[in-house]
Design a protein around this motif. Structure first.
Motif, PDB file in Angstrom:
ATOM      1  N   SER A   1       0.827  -1.208   0.000  1.00 46.52           N
ATOM      2  CA  SER A   1       0.000   0.000   0.000  1.00 46.52           C
ATOM      3  C   SER A   1       0.859   1.255   0.000  1.00 46.52           C
ATOM      4  O   SER A   1       0.567   2.220  -0.711  1.00 46.52           O
ATOM      5  N   ILE A   2       1.913   1.246   0.806  1.00 46.20           N
ATOM      6  CA  ILE A   2       2.818   2.397   0.871  1.00 46.20           C
ATOM      7  C   ILE A   2       3.405   2.671  -0.507  1.00 46.20           C
ATOM      8  O   ILE A   2       3.439   3.813  -0.973  1.00 46.20           O
ATOM      9  N   GLU A   3       3.852   1.613  -1.167  1.00 47.55           N
ATOM     10  CA  GLU A   3       4.449   1.762  -2.492  1.00 47.55           C
ATOM     11  C   GLU A   3       3.435   2.339  -3.486  1.00 47.55           C
ATOM     12  O   GLU A   3       3.756   3.257  -4.246  1.00 47.55           O
ATOM     13  N   MET A   4       2.213   1.840  -3.442  1.00 45.86           N
ATOM     14  CA  MET A   4       1.180   2.332  -4.366  1.00 45.86           C
ATOM     15  C   MET A   4       0.807   3.779  -4.060  1.00 45.86           C
ATOM     16  O   MET A   4       0.664   4.591  -4.973  1.00 45.86           O
ATOM     17  N   PHE A   5       0.655   4.112  -2.787  1.00 43.89           N
ATOM     18  CA  PHE A   5       0.286   5.480  -2.428  1.00 43.89           C
ATOM     19  C   PHE A   5       1.381   6.467  -2.814  1.00 43.89           C
ATOM     20  O   PHE A   5       1.098   7.556  -3.302  1.00 43.89           O
ATOM     21  N   GLU A   6       2.632   6.090  -2.585  1.00 42.75           N
ATOM     22  CA  GLU A   6       3.731   6.999  -2.913  1.00 42.75           C
ATOM     23  C   GLU A   6       3.879   7.173  -4.418  1.00 42.75           C
ATOM     24  O   GLU A   6       4.181   8.262  -4.884  1.00 42.75           O
ATOM     25  N   SER A   7       3.669   6.100  -5.178  1.00 41.14           N
ATOM     26  CA  SER A   7       3.758   6.244  -6.633  1.00 41.14           C
ATOM     27  C   SER A   7       2.583   7.056  -7.173  1.00 41.14           C
ATOM     28  O   SER A   7       2.693   7.672  -8.223  1.00 41.14           O
ATOM     29  N   GLY A   8       1.483   7.087  -6.440  1.00 40.78           N
ATOM     30  CA  GLY A   8       0.322   7.876  -6.845  1.00 40.78           C
ATOM     31  C   GLY A   8       0.300   9.273  -6.271  1.00 40.78           C
ATOM     32  O   GLY A   8      -0.659  10.019  -6.474  1.00 40.78           O
TER      33      GLY A   8
END
Length: 150
Positions: A66-73
């Motif tokens: 989730s962290i990875e997805m939120f940061e990329s978004g």
């Protein structure tokens, strides 16, 4: 027992008025209870600490993704909440082995089983998980096993 430690931390967080930590510990306890119910229907006799560790590792993996997805978004505010929950979850996880230590364990199991190719990957992964499942991130270990067997 991990379950008791989480409950004690939840009570301490509630007394301290730390809403974020209270919410994170409640989520952990809810997932543990879900796993207990699931295993009750399957009539399993697994060790409580192993079950809890599996639950915590799965929760930690979900938070990392989730962290990875939120940061990329570009959603840093959501990422910050996930990072806080991940930090609480990691407090209760056993210490994880380093990549070098994991590779050494894989080499030992490979030699012990006489594994010599990719056809033996399942046996090596199964033995690795049985012996050190709570201490190793199995997704990273999979790549190391592939490297060792190729």
């Amino acid at each position: 027992m991990i379950r008791d430690n989480v409950k004690a931390e939840q009570i301490a967080a509630m007394k301290a008025g730390d809403k974020d930590r209270t919410a994170a510990t409640r989520a952990i306890l809810a997932k543990i209870k879900d796993k207990d119910i699931e295993l009750r229907t399957k009539d399993s006799t697994l060790d409580d600490d192993v079950v809890v560790t599996d639950v915590l590792q799965k929760m930690a993996k979900q938070r990392r993704e989730s962290i990875e997805m939120f940061e990329s978004g570009g959603r840093t505010e959501l990422s910050a909440g996930e990072k806080m929950e991940l930090a609480v979850i990691e407090e209760f996880l056993p210490a994880q082995l380093s990549e070098a230590d994991t590779a050494a364990l894989i080499d030992g199991i490979k030699a012990e089983l006489g594994a010599d190719g990719m056809k033996d990957m399942g046996r090596v992964m199964g033995e690795l998980k049985a012996r050190h499942g709570s201490e190793i991130d199995m997704s990273k270990a999979s790549g190391l096993v592939k490297t060792a067997l190729s």
